[in-house]
Design a protein around this motif. Sequence first.
Motif, PDB file in Angstrom:
ATOM      1  N   VAL A  67       2.901  -4.970 -10.362  1.00 54.90           N
ATOM      2  CA  VAL A  67       3.156  -5.397  -8.981  1.00 54.90           C
ATOM      3  C   VAL A  67       4.085  -4.398  -8.300  1.00 54.90           C
ATOM      4  O   VAL A  67       3.866  -4.003  -7.153  1.00 54.90           O
ATOM      5  N   GLY A  68       5.115  -3.965  -9.029  1.00 55.72           N
ATOM      6  CA  GLY A  68       6.043  -2.975  -8.467  1.00 55.72           C
ATOM      7  C   GLY A  68       5.333  -1.685  -8.070  1.00 55.72           C
ATOM      8  O   GLY A  68       5.605  -1.115  -7.010  1.00 55.72           O
ATOM      9  N   LEU A  69       4.401  -1.240  -8.893  1.00 60.15           N
ATOM     10  CA  LEU A  69       3.631  -0.032  -8.565  1.00 60.15           C
ATOM     11  C   LEU A  69       2.743  -0.268  -7.352  1.00 60.15           C
ATOM     12  O   LEU A  69       2.649   0.593  -6.458  1.00 60.15           O
ATOM     13  N   LEU A  70       2.100  -1.430  -7.298  1.00 59.98           N
ATOM     14  CA  LEU A  70       1.246  -1.746  -6.143  1.00 59.98           C
ATOM     15  C   LEU A  70       2.063  -1.776  -4.850  1.00 59.98           C
ATOM     16  O   LEU A  70       1.621  -1.267  -3.820  1.00 59.98           O
ATOM     17  N   VAL A  71       3.257  -2.345  -4.924  1.00 59.56           N
ATOM     18  CA  VAL A  71       4.125  -2.390  -3.735  1.00 59.56           C
ATOM     19  C   VAL A  71       4.512  -0.975  -3.314  1.00 59.56           C
ATOM     20  O   VAL A  71       4.483  -0.637  -2.124  1.00 59.56           O
ATOM     21  N   SER A  72       4.851  -0.132  -4.288  1.00 54.62           N
ATOM     22  CA  SER A  72       5.205   1.260  -3.964  1.00 54.62           C
ATOM     23  C   SER A  72       4.050   1.967  -3.263  1.00 54.62           C
ATOM     24  O   SER A  72       4.252   2.681  -2.279  1.00 54.62           O
ATOM     25  N   ILE A  73       2.850   1.755  -3.758  1.00 51.01           N
ATOM     26  CA  ILE A  73       1.669   2.400  -3.169  1.00 51.01           C
ATOM     27  C   ILE A  73       1.382   1.815  -1.789  1.00 51.01           C
ATOM     28  O   ILE A  73       1.023   2.544  -0.866  1.00 51.01           O
ATOM     29  N   LYS A  74       1.579   0.520  -1.640  1.00 55.40           N
ATOM     30  CA  LYS A  74       1.351  -0.122  -0.341  1.00 55.40           C
ATOM     31  C   LYS A  74       2.240   0.501   0.738  1.00 55.40           C
ATOM     32  O   LYS A  74       1.785   0.791   1.842  1.00 55.40           O
ATOM     33  N   TYR A  75       3.516   0.683   0.418  1.00 54.37           N
ATOM     34  CA  TYR A  75       4.455   1.186   1.415  1.00 54.37           C
ATOM     35  C   TYR A  75       4.486   2.700   1.517  1.00 54.37           C
ATOM     36  O   TYR A  75       5.117   3.246   2.423  1.00 54.37           O
ATOM     37  N   GLU A  76       3.795   3.392   0.607  1.00 53.49           N
ATOM     38  CA  GLU A  76       3.706   4.848   0.657  1.00 53.49           C
ATOM     39  C   GLU A  76       2.286   5.288   0.346  1.00 53.49           C
ATOM     40  O   GLU A  76       2.038   5.970  -0.651  1.00 53.49           O
ATOM     41  N   PRO A  77       1.318   4.895   1.194  1.00 57.74           N
ATOM     42  CA  PRO A  77      -0.060   5.291   0.893  1.00 57.74           C
ATOM     43  C   PRO A  77      -0.167   6.811   0.793  1.00 57.74           C
ATOM     44  O   PRO A  77       0.442   7.534   1.573  1.00 57.74           O
ATOM     45  N   GLY A  78      -0.885   7.271  -0.207  1.00 60.17           N
ATOM     46  CA  GLY A  78      -1.020   8.709  -0.422  1.00 60.17           C
ATOM     47  C   GLY A  78      -0.018   9.253  -1.423  1.00 60.17           C
ATOM     48  O   GLY A  78      -0.068  10.436  -1.761  1.00 60.17           O
ATOM     49  N   VAL A  79       0.893   8.396  -1.903  1.00 51.59           N
ATOM     50  CA  VAL A  79       1.861   8.834  -2.908  1.00 51.59           C
ATOM     51  C   VAL A  79       1.095   9.346  -4.122  1.00 51.59           C
ATOM     52  O   VAL A  79       0.011   8.865  -4.446  1.00 51.59           O
ATOM     53  N   THR A  80       1.632  10.352  -4.777  1.00 53.41           N
ATOM     54  CA  THR A  80       0.951  10.927  -5.941  1.00 53.41           C
ATOM     55  C   THR A  80       1.473  10.285  -7.226  1.00 53.41           C
ATOM     56  O   THR A  80       2.552   9.677  -7.242  1.00 53.41           O
ATOM     57  N   VAL A  81       0.722  10.458  -8.289  1.00 53.04           N
ATOM     58  CA  VAL A  81       1.135   9.971  -9.603  1.00 53.04           C
ATOM     59  C   VAL A  81       2.470  10.611  -9.978  1.00 53.04           C
ATOM     60  O   VAL A  81       3.377   9.947 -10.488  1.00 53.04           O
ATOM     61  N   GLY A  82       2.601  11.897  -9.714  1.00 53.56           N
ATOM     62  CA  GLY A  82       3.844  12.606 -10.031  1.00 53.56           C
ATOM     63  C   GLY A  82       5.042  12.047  -9.282  1.00 53.56           C
ATOM     64  O   GLY A  82       6.131  11.905  -9.847  1.00 53.56           O
ATOM     65  N   GLU A  83       4.849  11.730  -8.006  1.00 56.17           N
ATOM     66  CA  GLU A  83       5.944  11.160  -7.222  1.00 56.17           C
ATOM     67  C   GLU A  83       6.338   9.783  -7.750  1.00 56.17           C
ATOM     68  O   GLU A  83       7.531   9.463  -7.843  1.00 56.17           O
ATOM     69  N   THR A 126      -6.736  -0.692  -2.868  1.00 58.75           N
ATOM     70  CA  THR A 126      -8.074  -1.144  -2.478  1.00 58.75           C
ATOM     71  C   THR A 126      -7.909  -2.503  -1.789  1.00 58.75           C
ATOM     72  O   THR A 126      -6.814  -3.080  -1.766  1.00 58.75           O
ATOM     73  N   GLU A 127      -8.997  -3.031  -1.254  1.00 54.43           N
ATOM     74  CA  GLU A 127      -8.957  -4.378  -0.674  1.00 54.43           C
ATOM     75  C   GLU A 127      -8.502  -5.386  -1.728  1.00 54.43           C
ATOM     76  O   GLU A 127      -7.716  -6.281  -1.438  1.00 54.43           O
ATOM     77  N   GLU A 128      -9.005  -5.232  -2.964  1.00 56.92           N
ATOM     78  CA  GLU A 128      -8.606  -6.144  -4.040  1.00 56.92           C
ATOM     79  C   GLU A 128      -7.124  -5.996  -4.357  1.00 56.92           C
ATOM     80  O   GLU A 128      -6.434  -6.982  -4.627  1.00 56.92           O
ATOM     81  N   GLY A 129      -6.606  -4.801  -4.309  1.00 60.47           N
ATOM     82  CA  GLY A 129      -5.177  -4.573  -4.525  1.00 60.47           C
ATOM     83  C   GLY A 129      -4.346  -5.260  -3.460  1.00 60.47           C
ATOM     84  O   GLY A 129      -3.317  -5.876  -3.752  1.00 60.47           O
ATOM     85  N   GLN A 130      -4.807  -5.190  -2.214  1.00 61.73           N
ATOM     86  CA  GLN A 130      -4.101  -5.860  -1.120  1.00 61.73           C
ATOM     87  C   GLN A 130      -4.155  -7.379  -1.287  1.00 61.73           C
ATOM     88  O   GLN A 130      -3.147  -8.072  -1.082  1.00 61.73           O
ATOM     89  N   ARG A 131      -5.340  -7.900  -1.673  1.00 62.49           N
ATOM     90  CA  ARG A 131      -5.464  -9.348  -1.906  1.00 62.49           C
ATOM     91  C   ARG A 131      -4.544  -9.794  -3.044  1.00 62.49           C
ATOM     92  O   ARG A 131      -3.906 -10.841  -2.965  1.00 62.49           O
ATOM     93  N   THR A 132      -4.479  -8.996  -4.084  1.00 62.10           N
ATOM     94  CA  THR A 132      -3.619  -9.325  -5.221  1.00 62.10           C
ATOM     95  C   THR A 132      -2.162  -9.403  -4.787  1.00 62.10           C
ATOM     96  O   THR A 132      -1.449 -10.345  -5.149  1.00 62.10           O
ATOM     97  N   LEU A 133      -1.718  -8.438  -4.003  1.00 66.89           N
ATOM     98  CA  LEU A 133      -0.328  -8.472  -3.524  1.00 66.89           C
ATOM     99  C   LEU A 133      -0.077  -9.696  -2.648  1.00 66.89           C
ATOM    100  O   LEU A 133       1.001 -10.295  -2.707  1.00 66.89           O
ATOM    101  N   ARG A 134      -1.049 -10.078  -1.828  1.00 71.97           N
ATOM    102  CA  ARG A 134      -0.872 -11.285  -0.999  1.00 71.97           C
ATOM    103  C   ARG A 134      -0.740 -12.526  -1.877  1.00 71.97           C
ATOM    104  O   ARG A 134       0.083 -13.402  -1.602  1.00 71.97           O
ATOM    105  N   ARG A 135      -1.548 -12.615  -2.949  1.00 75.63           N
ATOM    106  CA  ARG A 135      -1.455 -13.766  -3.858  1.00 75.63           C
ATOM    107  C   ARG A 135      -0.094 -13.799  -4.557  1.00 75.63           C
ATOM    108  O   ARG A 135       0.511 -14.860  -4.703  1.00 75.63           O
TER     109      ARG A 135
END
Length: 149
Positions: A42-58, A100-109
């Motif tokens: 969940v923490g990783l999904l939140v990071s990606i949500k707030y920083e779309p385009g973040v790289t694996v290295g970052e 993805t859309e599923e990732g966004q739905r998961t975060l909402r749940r």
Amino acid sequence: MPEATKQQVDAMAVADRLRPTLLRLGNELRREKIAGVSPHQVGLLVSIKYEPGVTVGELATGERVSTAAMSKRISRLERDGLVARTQSEADRRCVGLTLTEEGQRTLRRVRSRRTAWLASRLSALSPDELAAVEAAAGPLAQLLEERRA
């Protein structure tokens, strides 16, 4: 006692009392696996949500893990359909991450479940206690905003 020193002592006393409570509250909110994802995912999904385009290295740097370890974690999220790797428009060699859309739905749940858990605990407070928590929410949020600035 000078006023500045008294404020510092008061702030230290409040911090000493508040810190363990906030840590326990955060741990309780993150404790269980919700929607099939672990608290760390969940923490990783939140990071990606707030920083779309973040790289694996970052992400790896932010989490203080190796790029290989982070790549493995992201591969699991990608396999589960929660994250997509996308080529950067500016630099075709660079691959960023988006939800993805599923990732966004998961975060909402997850958010809905955590909010419901917290609301059930807050409902046990007296009206005055609940008002005190509500009054503290703004200043506590401001502390986090000051950290980001």
